[in-house]
Design a protein around this motif. Structure first.
Motif, PDB file in Angstrom:
ATOM      1  N   GLU A  49      -0.938  -6.179  10.207  1.00 35.34           N
ATOM      2  CA  GLU A  49      -0.804  -7.480   9.546  1.00 35.34           C
ATOM      3  C   GLU A  49      -1.093  -8.636  10.513  1.00 35.34           C
ATOM      4  OE1 GLU A  49      -0.806  -9.257   6.308  1.00 35.34           O
ATOM      5  OE2 GLU A  49      -0.009  -7.232   6.134  1.00 35.34           O
ATOM      6  N   SER A  50      -0.640  -8.501  11.750  1.00 35.49           N
ATOM      7  CA  SER A  50      -0.816  -9.612  12.688  1.00 35.49           C
ATOM      8  C   SER A  50      -2.279  -9.758  13.109  1.00 35.49           C
ATOM      9  CB  SER A  50       0.088  -9.450  13.905  1.00 35.49           C
ATOM     10  OG  SER A  50      -0.347  -8.380  14.703  1.00 35.49           O
ATOM     11  N   LEU A  51      -3.014  -8.637  13.135  1.00 37.84           N
ATOM     12  CA  LEU A  51      -4.455  -8.725  13.419  1.00 37.84           C
ATOM     13  C   LEU A  51      -5.160  -9.492  12.316  1.00 37.84           C
ATOM     14  CD1 LEU A  51      -5.669  -5.247  14.723  1.00 37.84           C
ATOM     15  CD2 LEU A  51      -5.127  -7.295  15.994  1.00 37.84           C
TER      16      LEU A  51
ATOM     17  N   LYS B  99      -3.810 -11.663  10.379  1.00 35.46           N
ATOM     18  CA  LYS B  99      -3.385 -13.061  10.448  1.00 35.46           C
ATOM     19  C   LYS B  99      -4.187 -13.805  11.519  1.00 35.46           C
ATOM     20  CE  LYS B  99       0.871 -15.756  10.714  1.00 35.46           C
ATOM     21  NZ  LYS B  99       2.335 -15.682  10.829  1.00 35.46           N
ATOM     22  N   ALA B 100      -4.295 -13.165  12.693  1.00 32.51           N
ATOM     23  CA  ALA B 100      -5.042 -13.790  13.788  1.00 32.51           C
ATOM     24  C   ALA B 100      -6.490 -14.041  13.374  1.00 32.51           C
ATOM     25  CB  ALA B 100      -4.989 -12.905  15.034  1.00 32.51           C
TER      26      ALA B 100
END
Lengths: 263, 294
Positions: free
Chosen positions: A147-149, A151-152
């Motif tokens: 998820e954070s990838l 988002k980034a």
């Protein structure tokens, strides 16, 4: 890695040595389990006369046609169901899971009603068995993208297609390779079953013929070559995996490698 | 619902960032134990950030600070109000803002260099130029010699340096940092803070930094915006007059540092009684992620 390879090779060599010795010292009946060296000799002879070349070629062709068909169908389908159409995925999931566990050998007999005992029936049944792990692993790979990838990447204003190509697809690679390895293993199992059910050529047919005619050495020769081809295929895919999805061996790999971390 | 319609697309301002009347409300689905309702993550937040300023948002979990950062990044939309950068309303993510997240979020299949160049590729910067820029930023974050390593070969602190270099490389004017140092050990954290200040002074970026550590907020910020939860409200903005450049040992041991830290601590403690966290509030807030969907 190097140490691991040596250890694996050692175990296999030990097994082959046991195979060679057991009939020799009377541990098993050499009539039913011939010595390994005898089997190798038979294989070499069969290749020299050209008889085996034909069977190997047709078997490999069948296995890879089936596997390739499964990839061509399963990969895009998995991408679509995993990425774009979650509703359809949810709706069809129970059905796909049911199909995935349906006995392919029984199914093959039904397929033969429709497609006969020709090549298309064999391709169909191999592809049928191989397509499910590919679909499921593709869906899993896409849905478990970090998820954070995402988002980034989204914070840079990436469009859907860019996000898919640059982040989602590479994220799915380890899982995809795991599915491909599983499918390749299935392909060889189903290949032999299909060739035993109705064929006039191929290694599976050759093994069945040898068994019916009590040619034990030829039976073992066929089985050994099939095993060798399956292992070779698996190792090739694994090498590709190490090259293109090196950061994570995928779930199956992790289970196998766990012992190394604990030791 | 009052959404974007009544918010002007452009405003007159000298400030780099203007946060104007931001309210963010999440609709909660009915569960077995709780009725359907609304959760006010942010309640009428107003804030201005000068160009080149280092502003820290501090507050406990559930105060909406990360939601505010997501709105600034364009990854989430407020229920009402608007965010303006150079007077222009933010409508979505863009390359004028760089983001650094807590979990590094590095692409594991890309080397350090390829990670740093990611934004440049999106910006379609030519290859040779990309290499020069990434060299520069890899040097800035002190990772010379690691350009061709993959993230799994790096320590946590090194990964976060790469994430900072990646966010800076495509030259955004604003850097948004969401608890970037929360996952590294205390010692690495202090050296990363030092380094961030050095990088900030070298590049002159406007930085918005979210943290729940008061100490970190005071050490880094020009000003510290104190947020209190339920509903997420901007309680006060505290100006930090500590001299710059700040150094770990000198700054942290000074009397003013301790005094400001205490003041912010009190602001967080003495939140108005009706704004005290509801016992069920935290899990609810954690359960809601406005950016969860792909």
């Amino acid at each position: 890695m190097g140490k691991n390879t040596v250890r694996k090779a050692g175990v296999i060599l030990l097994f082959l040595a046991l195979w060679e010795l057991a009939p020799l010292i009377g541990l098993v009946d050499p009539v039913f389990i011939p010595r390994f060296s005898g089997v190798v000799q038979t294989i070499l002879e069969l290749y020299k006369t050209g008889e085996f070349v034909q069977h190997t070629r047709i078997s490999l062709l069948r296995a890879f046609t089936g596997l390739a068909t499964a990839v061509v169908i399963g990969l895009p389908l998995g991408l679509l169901l995993g990425g774009w159409f979650p509703r359809i995925r949810q709706a069809t999931e129970p059905l796909m899971e049911l199909f995935a566990v349906a006995n392919p050998v029984i199914l093959a007999h039904i397929i033969i009603f429709f497609l006969g005992i020709g090549e298309s029936a064999k391709t169909f049944i191999i592809a049928w068995l191989c397509v499910w792990p590919i679909i499921f692993s593709t869906i899993t790979g896409i849905r478990t993208a970090d998820e954070s990838l995402l988002k980034a990447a989204r914070s840079l204003g990436l469009g859907r297609w860019q996000l898919f190509r640059l982040v989602v697809l590479p994220s799915a690679a380890p899982s995809l390779f795991t599915g491909l390895r599983l499918a390749a293993g299935y392909a060889f199992i189903m290949l032999i079953a299909a060739e035993m059910m109705g064929a006039g050529s191929g290694l599976g047919w050759f093994v069945l013929q040898s068994q019916e005619n009590y040619h034990v050495l030829r039976l073992f020769a066929g089985a050994t070559v099939i095993t060798f081809l399956a292992v070779l295929t698996d190792v090739s895919i694994k090498l590709l995996q190490n090259r293109f999805a090196f950061w994570n061996g995928g779930p199956a790999e992790n289970v196998l490698e766990q012992g190394r971390w604990m030791a | 619902m009052a959404r974007d319609a009544d918010v002007p697309q452009q405003i007159q301002t000298d400030a780099k960032i203007v946060v104007k009347g931001i309210t963010s409300v999440f609709h909660l689905k009915k569960t077995r134990t709780t009725p359907a309702g609304e959760f006010i993550a942010l309640n009428d937040i107003n804030l201005e950030v000068r160009k080149g300023e280092f502003l820290v948002l501090v507050g406990p979990s559930g105060c909406g600070k990360s939601t505010l950062l997501d709105i600034l990044a364009g990854l989430a939309h407020p229920t009402s109000g608007g965010v303006y950068i150079d007077g222009k309303k933010v409508t979505g993510p863009a390359l004028d803002r760089g983001i650094v997240l807590q979990g590094y979020a590095l692409f594991p299949w890309r080397t350090v260099r390829q990670n740093v160049e990611f934004g440049l590729e999106i910006k379609k910067v030519p290859k040779q130029e990309r290499a020069a820029i990434s060299d520069n930023f890899i040097h800035l974050v002190g990772l010379d010699g690691f350009a061709d390593r993959f993230p799994h070969e790096l320590s946590g602190g090194m990964k976060q340096r790469v994430a900072i270099a990646r966010a800076l490389a495509y030259d955004p004017e604003v850097l948004l940092m969401d608890e970037p140092f929360a996952a590294v050990d205390a010692q690495t954290r202090e050296s990363l803070q030092d380094e961030l200040l050095r990088i900030w002074e070298a590049t002159g970026k406007t930085i918005l930094f979210v943290t729940h550590s008061i100490e970190e907020a005071v050490f880094l910020g020009d000003r510290v915006a104190v947020l209190t939860p339920n509903p997420g409200t901007l309680r006060e903005i505290v100006k930090i007059d500590l001299p710059r450049p700040r150094h770990n040992s000198d700054t942290r041991s000074s009397a003013e540092f301790g005094w400001i830290r205490r003041k912010i601590w009190e602001l967080l403690q003495n939140a108005p009684s009706d704004a005290r966290p509801h016992p069920n509030a935290v899990p609810v807030a954690d359960a809601i992620s406005p950016t969860a969907a792909l």
